[in-house]
Motif scaffolding. Structure first.
Motif, PDB file in Angstrom:
ATOM      1  N   VAL A 258       4.927  -1.452   6.718  1.00 10.47           N
ATOM      2  CA  VAL A 258       5.263  -2.802   7.161  1.00 10.47           C
ATOM      3  C   VAL A 258       6.194  -3.363   6.101  1.00 10.47           C
ATOM      4  O   VAL A 258       5.901  -3.272   4.900  1.00 10.47           O
ATOM      5  N   LEU A 259       7.322  -3.895   6.508  1.00  3.68           N
ATOM      6  CA  LEU A 259       8.243  -4.524   5.568  1.00  3.68           C
ATOM      7  C   LEU A 259       8.023  -6.026   5.591  1.00  3.68           C
ATOM      8  O   LEU A 259       7.999  -6.632   6.664  1.00  3.68           O
ATOM      9  N   LEU A 260       7.857  -6.612   4.410  1.00  5.28           N
ATOM     10  CA  LEU A 260       7.671  -8.055   4.282  1.00  5.28           C
ATOM     11  C   LEU A 260       8.875  -8.639   3.571  1.00  5.28           C
ATOM     12  O   LEU A 260       9.237  -8.188   2.484  1.00  5.28           O
TER      13      LEU A 260
ATOM     14  N   VAL B 183       4.725  -2.281   2.614  1.00  5.98           N
ATOM     15  CA  VAL B 183       3.273  -2.177   2.514  1.00  5.98           C
ATOM     16  C   VAL B 183       2.825  -0.935   3.284  1.00  5.98           C
ATOM     17  O   VAL B 183       3.213  -0.738   4.436  1.00  5.98           O
ATOM     18  N   CYS B 184       1.995  -0.113   2.643  1.00  3.41           N
ATOM     19  CA  CYS B 184       1.520   1.142   3.229  1.00  3.41           C
ATOM     20  C   CYS B 184       0.682   0.893   4.480  1.00  3.41           C
ATOM     21  O   CYS B 184      -0.166   0.008   4.505  1.00  3.41           O
TER      22      CYS B 184
ATOM     23  N   ARG C 181       0.536 -10.403  -4.862  1.00  2.00           N
ATOM     24  CA  ARG C 181       1.683 -11.211  -4.432  1.00  2.00           C
ATOM     25  C   ARG C 181       2.934 -10.334  -4.431  1.00  2.00           C
ATOM     26  O   ARG C 181       3.140  -9.542  -5.344  1.00  2.00           O
ATOM     27  N   THR C 182       3.753 -10.451  -3.399  1.00  2.00           N
ATOM     28  CA  THR C 182       5.002  -9.692  -3.361  1.00  2.00           C
ATOM     29  C   THR C 182       5.960 -10.255  -4.403  1.00  2.00           C
ATOM     30  O   THR C 182       5.943 -11.448  -4.693  1.00  2.00           O
TER      31      THR C 182
ATOM     32  N   VAL D 238       1.265 -12.724   0.317  1.00  3.67           N
ATOM     33  CA  VAL D 238       0.103 -12.251  -0.418  1.00  3.67           C
ATOM     34  C   VAL D 238      -0.559 -11.187   0.448  1.00  3.67           C
ATOM     35  O   VAL D 238      -0.827 -11.412   1.629  1.00  3.67           O
ATOM     36  N   VAL D 239      -0.808 -10.013  -0.151  1.00  2.00           N
ATOM     37  CA  VAL D 239      -1.389  -8.875   0.554  1.00  2.00           C
ATOM     38  C   VAL D 239      -2.746  -8.571  -0.066  1.00  2.00           C
ATOM     39  O   VAL D 239      -2.869  -8.514  -1.294  1.00  2.00           O
ATOM     40  N   ALA D 240      -3.761  -8.361   0.763  1.00  2.00           N
ATOM     41  CA  ALA D 240      -5.084  -7.977   0.274  1.00  2.00           C
ATOM     42  C   ALA D 240      -5.247  -6.472   0.422  1.00  2.00           C
ATOM     43  O   ALA D 240      -4.912  -5.905   1.463  1.00  2.00           O
TER      44      ALA D 240
END
Length: 73
Positions: free
Chosen positions: A23-25, A48-49, A40-41, A30-32
């Motif tokens: 997934v491209l952000l 993101v894997c 935090r990016t 903020v990723v958990a």
């Protein structure tokens, strides 16, 4: 959120799901991770894997490219 064009489409979406990949952000997010820790990016675009095999979880390290097609997200 990104600005919409007159047709209602987004010029640069904040989230892009890559078929068989991450997934491209775009922008600040903020990723958990699996343990519930937040990350935090820090880049303009962050991968993101989604395959669960990356050595740099939650970030993508390209491992999905060497997985058999049926094992890819």
């Amino acid at each position: 959120m990104s600005a919409a064009t007159p047709s209602g489409e987004f010029e640069h979406p904040d989230v892009v799901i890559c078929p068989g990949g991450p997934v491209l952000l775009r922008g600040e997010h903020v990723v958990a991770d699996e343990q519930g820790r937040t990350h935090r990016t820090t880049r303009p675009v962050t991968a993101v894997c989604r395959c669960g095999k990356s050595a740099t979880q939650p970030w993508c390290d390209g491992t999905h490219k060497v997985l058999p097609p049926r094992s890819r997200p």
